[in-house]
Design a protein around this motif. Structure first.
Motif, PDB file in Angstrom:
ATOM      1  N   TRP A 335       0.829  -1.219   0.000  1.00 23.67           N
ATOM      2  CA  TRP A 335       0.000   0.000   0.000  1.00 23.67           C
ATOM      3  C   TRP A 335       0.859   1.263   0.000  1.00 23.67           C
ATOM      4  O   TRP A 335       0.856   2.046  -0.952  1.00 23.67           O
ATOM      5  CB  TRP A 335      -0.986  -0.033   1.174  1.00 23.67           C
ATOM      6  CG  TRP A 335      -1.848   1.206   1.258  1.00 23.67           C
ATOM      7  CD1 TRP A 335      -1.907   2.094   2.286  1.00 23.67           C
ATOM      8  CD2 TRP A 335      -2.764   1.694   0.265  1.00 23.67           C
ATOM      9  NE1 TRP A 335      -2.802   3.091   2.016  1.00 23.67           N
ATOM     10  CE2 TRP A 335      -3.344   2.873   0.771  1.00 23.67           C
ATOM     11  CE3 TRP A 335      -3.148   1.247  -0.995  1.00 23.67           C
ATOM     12  CZ2 TRP A 335      -4.278   3.620   0.055  1.00 23.67           C
ATOM     13  CZ3 TRP A 335      -4.090   1.994  -1.717  1.00 23.67           C
ATOM     14  CH2 TRP A 335      -4.637   3.164  -1.189  1.00 23.67           C
ATOM     15  N   ASP A 365      -2.335  -5.055  -1.793  1.00 22.59           N
ATOM     16  CA  ASP A 365      -3.373  -4.214  -1.177  1.00 22.59           C
ATOM     17  C   ASP A 365      -4.357  -3.733  -2.244  1.00 22.59           C
ATOM     18  O   ASP A 365      -4.457  -4.311  -3.334  1.00 22.59           O
ATOM     19  CB  ASP A 365      -2.692  -3.064  -0.396  1.00 22.59           C
ATOM     20  CG  ASP A 365      -3.498  -2.607   0.803  1.00 22.59           C
ATOM     21  OD1 ASP A 365      -4.454  -1.834   0.602  1.00 22.59           O
ATOM     22  OD2 ASP A 365      -3.202  -3.023   1.947  1.00 22.59           O
ATOM     23  N   ASP A 366      -5.044  -2.680  -1.946  1.00 25.81           N
ATOM     24  CA  ASP A 366      -6.114  -2.110  -2.775  1.00 25.81           C
ATOM     25  C   ASP A 366      -5.659  -1.880  -4.228  1.00 25.81           C
ATOM     26  O   ASP A 366      -4.516  -1.504  -4.473  1.00 25.81           O
ATOM     27  CB  ASP A 366      -6.493  -0.763  -2.133  1.00 25.81           C
ATOM     28  CG  ASP A 366      -7.826  -0.254  -2.604  1.00 25.81           C
ATOM     29  OD1 ASP A 366      -8.408  -0.859  -3.505  1.00 25.81           O
ATOM     30  OD2 ASP A 366      -8.290   0.754  -2.038  1.00 25.81           O
ATOM     31  N   TRP A 410      -5.855  -7.981  -0.300  1.00 31.96           N
ATOM     32  CA  TRP A 410      -6.761  -7.035   0.370  1.00 31.96           C
ATOM     33  C   TRP A 410      -8.162  -7.138  -0.223  1.00 31.96           C
ATOM     34  O   TRP A 410      -8.321  -7.258  -1.435  1.00 31.96           O
ATOM     35  CB  TRP A 410      -6.202  -5.630   0.145  1.00 31.96           C
ATOM     36  CG  TRP A 410      -6.966  -4.471   0.694  1.00 31.96           C
ATOM     37  CD1 TRP A 410      -6.741  -3.843   1.882  1.00 31.96           C
ATOM     38  CD2 TRP A 410      -8.018  -3.726   0.046  1.00 31.96           C
ATOM     39  NE1 TRP A 410      -7.604  -2.776   2.015  1.00 31.96           N
ATOM     40  CE2 TRP A 410      -8.403  -2.684   0.913  1.00 31.96           C
ATOM     41  CE3 TRP A 410      -8.691  -3.858  -1.173  1.00 31.96           C
ATOM     42  CZ2 TRP A 410      -9.400  -1.770   0.595  1.00 31.96           C
ATOM     43  CZ3 TRP A 410      -9.697  -2.951  -1.482  1.00 31.96           C
ATOM     44  CH2 TRP A 410     -10.046  -1.919  -0.599  1.00 31.96           C
ATOM     45  N   ARG A 442     -15.583   8.448   2.020  1.00 36.60           N
ATOM     46  CA  ARG A 442     -14.516   8.085   1.081  1.00 36.60           C
ATOM     47  C   ARG A 442     -15.107   7.810  -0.308  1.00 36.60           C
ATOM     48  O   ARG A 442     -14.687   6.890  -1.005  1.00 36.60           O
ATOM     49  CB  ARG A 442     -13.739   6.856   1.572  1.00 36.60           C
ATOM     50  CG  ARG A 442     -12.307   6.799   1.055  1.00 36.60           C
ATOM     51  CD  ARG A 442     -11.651   5.437   1.275  1.00 36.60           C
ATOM     52  NE  ARG A 442     -10.227   5.494   0.966  1.00 36.60           N
ATOM     53  CZ  ARG A 442      -9.458   4.431   0.774  1.00 36.60           C
ATOM     54  NH1 ARG A 442      -9.940   3.214   0.883  1.00 36.60           N
ATOM     55  NH2 ARG A 442      -8.179   4.567   0.498  1.00 36.60           N
ATOM     56  N   LYS A 475      -6.524  -9.391   4.035  1.00 37.36           N
ATOM     57  CA  LYS A 475      -6.694  -8.188   4.859  1.00 37.36           C
ATOM     58  C   LYS A 475      -8.118  -7.711   4.598  1.00 37.36           C
ATOM     59  O   LYS A 475      -8.440  -7.292   3.478  1.00 37.36           O
ATOM     60  CB  LYS A 475      -5.665  -7.130   4.449  1.00 37.36           C
ATOM     61  CG  LYS A 475      -5.799  -5.798   5.166  1.00 37.36           C
ATOM     62  CD  LYS A 475      -4.639  -4.888   4.757  1.00 37.36           C
ATOM     63  CE  LYS A 475      -4.791  -3.463   5.213  1.00 37.36           C
ATOM     64  NZ  LYS A 475      -3.748  -2.587   4.635  1.00 37.36           N
ATOM     65  N   ASP A 477     -10.852  -5.137   5.008  1.00 37.07           N
ATOM     66  CA  ASP A 477     -10.903  -3.707   5.332  1.00 37.07           C
ATOM     67  C   ASP A 477     -12.348  -3.202   5.371  1.00 37.07           C
ATOM     68  O   ASP A 477     -13.272  -3.845   4.868  1.00 37.07           O
ATOM     69  CB  ASP A 477     -10.099  -2.943   4.271  1.00 37.07           C
ATOM     70  CG  ASP A 477      -9.497  -1.660   4.802  1.00 37.07           C
ATOM     71  OD1 ASP A 477      -9.922  -1.194   5.873  1.00 37.07           O
ATOM     72  OD2 ASP A 477      -8.606  -1.106   4.130  1.00 37.07           O
ATOM     73  N   ASN A 479     -13.898   0.868   5.208  1.00 40.45           N
ATOM     74  CA  ASN A 479     -13.362   2.226   5.215  1.00 40.45           C
ATOM     75  C   ASN A 479     -14.354   3.371   5.327  1.00 40.45           C
ATOM     76  O   ASN A 479     -14.096   4.459   4.826  1.00 40.45           O
ATOM     77  CB  ASN A 479     -12.477   2.427   3.983  1.00 40.45           C
ATOM     78  CG  ASN A 479     -11.120   1.801   4.191  1.00 40.45           C
ATOM     79  OD1 ASN A 479     -10.538   1.924   5.266  1.00 40.45           O
ATOM     80  ND2 ASN A 479     -10.616   1.108   3.196  1.00 40.45           N
ATOM     81  N   CYS A 525      -9.121  -4.900   9.571  1.00 42.20           N
ATOM     82  CA  CYS A 525      -8.683  -3.533   9.279  1.00 42.20           C
ATOM     83  C   CYS A 525      -9.937  -2.690   9.088  1.00 42.20           C
ATOM     84  O   CYS A 525     -10.943  -3.164   8.572  1.00 42.20           O
ATOM     85  CB  CYS A 525      -7.856  -3.526   7.994  1.00 42.20           C
ATOM     86  SG  CYS A 525      -7.272  -1.891   7.495  1.00 42.20           S
ATOM     87  N   GLY A 527      -9.783   1.239   8.008  1.00 42.24           N
ATOM     88  CA  GLY A 527      -9.023   2.488   7.946  1.00 42.24           C
ATOM     89  C   GLY A 527      -7.973   2.452   9.049  1.00 42.24           C
ATOM     90  O   GLY A 527      -7.887   3.363   9.869  1.00 42.24           O
ATOM     91  N   GLY A 528      -7.208   1.365   9.115  1.00 41.67           N
ATOM     92  CA  GLY A 528      -6.310   1.120  10.246  1.00 41.67           C
ATOM     93  C   GLY A 528      -7.100   0.443  11.345  1.00 41.67           C
ATOM     94  O   GLY A 528      -7.772  -0.561  11.139  1.00 41.67           O
ATOM     95  N   TRP A 544      -4.816  -4.642  11.643  1.00 43.72           N
ATOM     96  CA  TRP A 544      -3.964  -3.498  11.287  1.00 43.72           C
ATOM     97  C   TRP A 544      -4.270  -2.386  12.288  1.00 43.72           C
ATOM     98  O   TRP A 544      -5.396  -1.903  12.376  1.00 43.72           O
ATOM     99  CB  TRP A 544      -4.245  -3.092   9.836  1.00 43.72           C
ATOM    100  CG  TRP A 544      -3.435  -1.960   9.280  1.00 43.72           C
ATOM    101  CD1 TRP A 544      -3.921  -0.916   8.561  1.00 43.72           C
ATOM    102  CD2 TRP A 544      -2.018  -1.776   9.347  1.00 43.72           C
ATOM    103  NE1 TRP A 544      -2.897  -0.085   8.181  1.00 43.72           N
ATOM    104  CE2 TRP A 544      -1.710  -0.584   8.655  1.00 43.72           C
ATOM    105  CE3 TRP A 544      -0.969  -2.485   9.931  1.00 43.72           C
ATOM    106  CZ2 TRP A 544      -0.407  -0.091   8.531  1.00 43.72           C
ATOM    107  CZ3 TRP A 544       0.333  -1.992   9.810  1.00 43.72           C
ATOM    108  CH2 TRP A 544       0.600  -0.813   9.119  1.00 43.72           C
ATOM    109  N   ASP A 547      -3.646   3.378  10.435  1.00 45.08           N
ATOM    110  CA  ASP A 547      -3.081   3.834   9.164  1.00 45.08           C
ATOM    111  C   ASP A 547      -1.883   4.747   9.406  1.00 45.08           C
ATOM    112  O   ASP A 547      -1.205   5.151   8.465  1.00 45.08           O
ATOM    113  CB  ASP A 547      -4.142   4.580   8.350  1.00 45.08           C
ATOM    114  CG  ASP A 547      -4.943   3.624   7.475  1.00 45.08           C
ATOM    115  OD1 ASP A 547      -4.558   2.444   7.383  1.00 45.08           O
ATOM    116  OD2 ASP A 547      -5.960   4.050   6.891  1.00 45.08           O
TER     117      ASP A 547
END
Ligand code: GLA
Length: 732
Positions: A335, A365-366, A410, A442, A475, A477, A479, A525, A527-528, A544, A547
């Motif tokens: 990332w 990742d993304d 991810w 987001r 992972k 996520d 967000n 995860c 956003g962290g 995670w 961030d």
């Protein structure tokens, strides 16, 4: 064993604590004691009955004005009973008013641990825990509340949950259900909680309680960056090593509510459960409702012991992953190395360098799916973008496996972009009010996880990708927070069920994912660390943490996280400098020491590192792997706090038998005319001798007594944010 029952007195013992309840002559379940372990004394002798004025008297009390639930300590107080404090239940049993009154009905004791349908919960074998179930019944209606207590003697942990049962022939409307209540006949205490924001989670804060309600909540649909569903109540003088303290951890990943009320008679009540800000639940005849679990622990030797209770209990009896006892891979995540700008060759370059440095896994990742070159589009389209990668996912993972690395990927399965094929085909899959412009976060919308067909779509895509290549890690996520959430699948009057149904949908997918791929390493995860809670830990052995990858800010974030959560669950990476979040420059060595406080990895373009950095990285990976057992299974001690000590922060891992230990130190300030600083070890064997190494160099031999009482002198920092690392082990 842990549960003793005598004359309607229920006494639960752990090694260091005792918890007691009593059914009184009015059939009310009172709470009589929680604290240091004692005998089975009936603590109801401490209750003072008095006519306090303006305190209701329940029907059973008739004109007995000295009997009121308004000041009696209870296990599960309800709204409408003449108790005006915060409560556990607001229920309309059919009259239109919230009119419940609960009395004792029966109890049962089982070996092992109860389960909660559809929810994460601590587990246990038959000899690890015992369960007490107390059933309360409404005074008038066939409405039951099952209170569950899981007693883990070894960890000084008692878990709690409540299950509602509608045995009437009418709908019961619930508008608040808390999982637990703890009443105490004192309130001269501090509350410690962990607040924050995106990229700055779990900041420690300690405040005195006051007359009235101290409350924390998340209304965001997730446990959130802003408040963690974990608090500690402590004596005023409690510190890391001495004093009484009580922990409360909610095993739930949605919005939550936690209240601590000091009442008119200086008593304290603490309740914790699902966020009730817009909660409503329609409980139909014959249905059950399960509340999430609360894990309570007590320590009479300070916060350090309390944290170790949680660390051990969560590591052994909450985290259910096949990975909980296994050495986690040291990974590199692309990332911060590439953001959305990568192709297959770039990933292979990073993978080759990772292998040379001794890493075990590359995490993509993304940006690998759909149309996803920025965060404005593509979520929901979980189809590999082969054009961008330059190959299929299988080809990529095969080549990464050939290099000698595992492969992880991810996902953000709970989301949908308006610019996606999924949204164009199924706009109804998104949570939004009909005919209204949605509230975006987001630039994305949230999927309606309360709907089976939406969960089925997510599973179909997840499993298809999983089956297409050798993927050993995900992972997971999430967000954004929920807002203006509306489900087309629920009638208008039942929209209040949506947020909890969303969480149940999430848990059901995670459950199925792990059942289907039991060896998958799942990293949480949001956003962290926006969903770093004990509910997620049940599925994810690591999360995670933030961030924010700046080593110095991580000192605070990881410090706060360590109070409840085992350090092996704290995912932490070395990233580049100047740091992408705050621009700070720190030595590479210090970034490694901070990331090794948790589950270790890198988040930078390894192929762009300098030769010196590569040498250091190789050493870091070797050190982490060599001492993995100590870091994962050792006892964790906060030695110097980043809040109280301006000059340096330190933490220790000590093997449970005292054979080896390590202390990491990060200097956070420098001075002309430097003053000497020391750190003192904990958990050693006093009369044994230890070899002491600093940064890999032998520096002497000292007894455990000397290292614990005199301590060891720190070197003078040579540059901003310098650091050092001590490792000690018993002399042969
Ligand atoms: C979140 C995560 C990051 C990264 C990005 C990708 O912010 O916390 O680690 O995965 O999403 O969009």
């Amino acid at each position: 064993m842990g549960i003793n029952i005598n004359n309607n007195i229920f006494t639960l013992h752990t090694l260091g604590s005792t918890y007691q309840m009593k059914v009184d002559e009015k059939k009310i379940l009172l709470h009589t004691y929680y604290g240091k372990r004692t005998d089975d004394t009936d603590y109801s002798y401490l209750l003072e009955m008095a006519d306090r004025g303006f305190s209701g008297n329940i029907p059973q009390a008739k004109d007995e004005r000295t009997y009121s639930l308004d000041f009696l300590p209870q296990e599960f107080p309800v709204w409408g009973s003449g108790d005006y404090r915060v409560n556990c239940l607001v229920a309309d049993l059919g009259s239109g008013a919230n009119d419940c009154l609960l009395v004792f009905d029966r109890y049962a004791v089982y070996k092992g641990k109860y389960e909660l349908q559809g929810l994460p919960a601590m587990f246990a074998s038959e000899d690890e825990a015992e369960t007490l179930e107390i059933v309360l019944k409404d005074y008038h209606e066939n409405f039951y509340v099952h209170l569950y207590y899981g007693v883990y003697e070894k960890y000084d942990v008692i878990t709690r949950a409540a299950v509602l049962e509608n045995n009437t022939d009418k709908e019961i409307k619930i508008s608040r259900i808390m999982s637990s209540c703890l009443d105490m006949n004192r309130s001269d205490m501090d509350m410690i909680h962990f607040h924050g924001r995106h990229a700055n989670e779990r900041e420690f804060e300690r405040t005195p309680l006051f007359h009235g309600i101290s409350e924390l909540r998340s209304t965001r649909g997730t446990s959130s960056h802003q408040h963690n569903p974990f608090i500690i109540l402590s004596d005023k003088n409690t510190d890391e090593n001495i004093g009484d303290c009580y922990g409360f951890s909610l095993l739930y990943s949605g919005g939550f509510h936690m209240q601590a009320e000091v009442d008119q008679t200086n008593q304290l009540r603490v309740v914790m459960g699902i966020d009730d800000s817009d909660f409503k639940w329609s409980l139909q005849p014959g249905e059950l409702f399960y509340s999430p679990e609360v894990c309570m622990s007590y320590s009479n030797s300070g916060f350090s012991k309390l944290s170790r209770n949680y660390h051990d209990a969560f590591l052994n009896n909450l985290i259910r992953s096949a990975w909980k006892d296994k050495q986690r891979p040291v990974l590199v995540n692309n990332w911060e190395a590439t953001y959305f700008d990568f192709d297959g060759n770039k990933l292979l370059d990073i993978a080759k360098e990772a292998k040379t440095l001794g890493l075990d896994m590359l995490v993509l990742d993304d940006g690998w799916f759909g149309k996803r070159d920025s965060d404005y589009s593509g979520l929901g389209d979980w189809y590999v973008n082969e054009k961008k990668l330059g190959c299929s996912l299988r080809e990529l993972t095969d080549r990464i496996n050939e290099i000698g690395l595992k492969f992880g990927i991810w996902f953000e399965p709970e989301m949908i972009s308006e610019d996606s094929d999924l949204y164009r085909e199924h706009p109804d899959f998104a949570l939004k009010l009909p005919d209204r412009e949605p509230v975006r976060g987001r630039s994305q919308l949230v999927l309606d996880m309360s709907r089976k067909e939406v969960c089925d779509y997510i599973k179909e895509r997840l499993f298809a990708i999983m089956d297409s290549a050798n993927i050993e890690y995900i992972k997971w996520d999430m967000n954004r927070s929920l807002a203006a959430a509306y489900s087309i699948a629920l009638p208008g009057e039942r929209q209040g069920e949506l947020r909890h149904r969303y969480v149940l949908g999430l848990y059901s997918i995670l459950e199925e994912l792990l059942n289907r791929y039991p060896n998958l390493l799942l990293e949480g995860c949001s956003g962290g660390g926006g969903r770093f809670d004990a509910g997620m830990l049940y599925y994810c052995p690591q999360i995670w943490c933030s961030d924010n990858t700046d080593a110095i800010e991580r000192l605070h974030i990881q410090y706060g996280t360590s109070f409840a959560y085992p350090m092996s669950s704290v995912s932490a990476h070395v990233s580049v400098c100047p740091n992408h979040q705050n621009g700070r420059v720190t030595p590479f060595k210090t970034r490694g020491i901070c990331a090794m406080q948790g589950t270790f990895g890198y988040e930078l373009d390894l192929s762009k590192m300098t030769e010196d950095e590569k040498i250091l990285a190789k050493e870091q990976v070797e050190t982490f792997k060599k001492h993995y057992k100590l870091f994962q299974f050792g006892d964790y001690y906060r030695i110097e706090s980043p809040i109280e000590n301006r000059d340096f922060t330190a933490w220790e891992y000590a093997d449970k038998n005292g054979t080896e230990a390590s202390i990491s130190v990060v200097f956070t300030d420098m001075h002309g005319n430097h003053l000497p600083h020391f750190v003192k070890f904990k958990g050693l064997l006093s009369d044994r001798k230890y070899n002491v190494c600093r940064d890999g160099e032998f520096v002497g031999v000292h007894t455990g007594a000397a290292l614990m009482n005199g301590g060891i002198l720190l070197p003078v920092p040579k540059e901003n944010y310098d650091s050092c690392w001590f490792y000690i082990c018993l002399e042969e």
